[in-house]
Design an enzyme around this catalytic site. Sequence first.
Site, PDB file in Angstrom:
ATOM      1  N   SER A   1       0.850  -1.196   0.000  1.00  0.00           N
ATOM      2  CA  SER A   1       0.000   0.000   0.000  1.00  0.00           C
ATOM      3  C   SER A   1       0.885   1.246   0.000  1.00  0.00           C
ATOM      4  O   SER A   1       1.687   1.421  -0.914  1.00  0.00           O
ATOM      5  CB  SER A   1      -0.955  -0.027   1.194  1.00  0.00           C
ATOM      6  OG  SER A   1      -1.948   0.952   1.074  1.00  0.00           O
TER       7      SER A   1
ATOM      8  N   HIS B   1      -7.858  -5.161  -0.823  1.00  0.00           N
ATOM      9  CA  HIS B   1      -6.581  -4.493  -0.563  1.00  0.00           C
ATOM     10  C   HIS B   1      -5.605  -5.379   0.207  1.00  0.00           C
ATOM     11  O   HIS B   1      -4.416  -5.090   0.258  1.00  0.00           O
ATOM     12  CB  HIS B   1      -6.835  -3.196   0.196  1.00  0.00           C
ATOM     13  CG  HIS B   1      -5.652  -2.280   0.222  1.00  0.00           C
ATOM     14  ND1 HIS B   1      -4.902  -2.010  -0.913  1.00  0.00           N
ATOM     15  CD2 HIS B   1      -5.064  -1.587   1.238  1.00  0.00           C
ATOM     16  CE1 HIS B   1      -3.912  -1.180  -0.592  1.00  0.00           C
ATOM     17  NE2 HIS B   1      -3.988  -0.921   0.694  1.00  0.00           N
TER      18      HIS B   1
END
Length: 702
Positions: free
Chosen positions: A560, A675
């Site tokens: 991320s 994610h």
Amino acid sequence: MRRAVLAMFGLFAAAFAGALAENSPMDDPYIWLEDTHGAKPLAWVKDQNAKSLPGLKSDARYQPHYDFVLAALDAKDRIPYGGLDHNHVYNYWQDASHPKGVWRRTTIAEYQKADPAWETLIDLDKLAADEKENWVWKGTSCAPSMARCLVHLSRGGGDAVVVREFDVASKNFLKDGFFLKEAKSDVVMADDNTVLFGTDFGAGSMTSSGYPRLVKEWHRGQKLEDAKLLKEGVDSDVSVSAFTLHAGSYALKGIQRSVSFFEAEYFFPGQKGDWWQVPLPRTAIIQGLHQQQLLFTLRADWTSPSGQKIGKGILFALPYQDLAKFMIEGKGAFPQAAILYAPGPRASIENVSTGRDAVYVSVLNNVIGEVHALRLSGGKWSDRKLPLPPGGTVSIASTNDYGSEVLFGFESFLEPSSLYLDQGKDSPALIKSLPARFDASGMETVQYEATSSDGEKIPYFVVRPKTLKGPAPTILNGYGGFEVSRTPFYSAAYGKLWVARGGVYVLANIRGGGEFGPAWHTAALKTNRQKAFDDFAAVGADLIKRGITTPKQLGIVGGSNGGLLVSTVMTQHPEILGAVVCQVPLIDMIRYTQIGAGASWIAEYGDPADPKMADYIRTYSPYQNVKKDKKYPPVFFVTATSDDRVTPVHARKMAARMEEQGHDVIFYENTDGGHAAAANHKQAAEMSALTFVYFAQKLGLP
């Protein structure tokens, strides 16, 4: 069209806008990969996976690594962490028999046993099979009574969810209950018959970040379109959402308008159906309610209307009733704040959790954890540091709004996770321990400091074999963003598959994180972003200087924002690196606000629509700085098609560009997982095994 517009404004305008024209969508040969679910991009993904996976999965180490990680993830002797609520502990559990998982509960008394008897509430594997849906669990929002819950289910693991009402007693979804179709909704059950929520109502109902802009109140039996509007924000807000605070039997509804990722306004009900705003700066963070005392911390120093000065990072309390009277009726003076906890210069408040009888604060002192119990009696607050293990991470696992119980977790790099129960007497007792997954007797943890480019001291942890002689293959991990602290953790994979085999693991506490409070975070915001990259590179250089590793043996990994970190350091300092694993990353920072939920992170990175900000971002944005004639370490990109937050777009484009430039790059995109890039234990084990095999191949670990 663009050239015609620039010609109209003359040479000056063209020069001013020239930086924006560079790497525009018109100039980006890989813009087509931004069509996340398009046939052509998915065909490209399939081809990349076919090229990347065989070289890793055919390695003799892959299958044993995969089997070990999967066994650890599925093990029956894991700690079943759960949430305290009334007399129960609620837990979501995945194992080999239930890869999608079961939501279950047991009594607090039963939970303390070595093998508790659990009551299954929802079997997600059965539900998914019965409904022929790829459901991934995304949690619940339950009424205070725990009679009804709103269950959040994602198709594939993305942030968009379907919301369905569940009756706990009958263990059934209600056919005529509250229901929201798939969207990035925000919803809370205020009571058994009332829901406060925001969702996608159509045009204009979502912010530019892709989150709800409207909060409505919905009563049982009422049509969705008849729900009452309570508050609305503007398009540029990150989101507007509802919340409830509980202090024993007392409940308080609230609304949070998130103006940016780090700025918010808080509203509470007035006397005539209106909502009054808490008179605090937008840098205030609401932390809970205890005995009708509102708790806050601050990201910046503040002077209250009464002249009281409160520093950033401090936990303080304001009496709700006095504050409401001051705001609604204009009576009395602005109430005096009570200072509950003020961290020192190399400390920070990591978490605040309110229980029925106390407020618990987890604190980091030089990145080592401790917990304090704060109690209010006779108008005065007391502070007691709890007797929990030292030298690692201490977390507040759960507090009970309706009872005295609280759960604490402890772990370190070499000590398995353990769970403690406190019955409200500030005497935590050990109730569960994770068996050791590797032999740590021959390992050690050392904390060092590196000096960054501006002289700041950057702490980092080194986990290594005690008998290690000379430099060794090393994995350096970091994050450096969003005020997220990286603290010691117990990892079966790193311990068994890396350190036990002669490798070194390093965790860096760089600026941009929250390890030393708000100032540590703001030091790397926007036009100071380079400091985070410099800090990480400084740790890498310090590892080489100390002889812990060499450039050919140093690998870096991050996900991320951490993916942005490692891909940037790769482009800026390839000479100190031997390999890179870049997971679910941000990379194209010139277009990040137009991809996924990127617009919500402008407060962190700045807005590339601002020409001056774009000029700065372009100095580091990896996608704009990777060059054909520069030698980079081999890099492995990992992402997921179902990630609707960062999206797989960044990794796709960077991998395609680097491949076209002739660099050593492989790419893997999982379908599920959102994610996290993994929706179940098998997918998580696969990602872990692929990562360790890749690093072993590139860094020379046997």
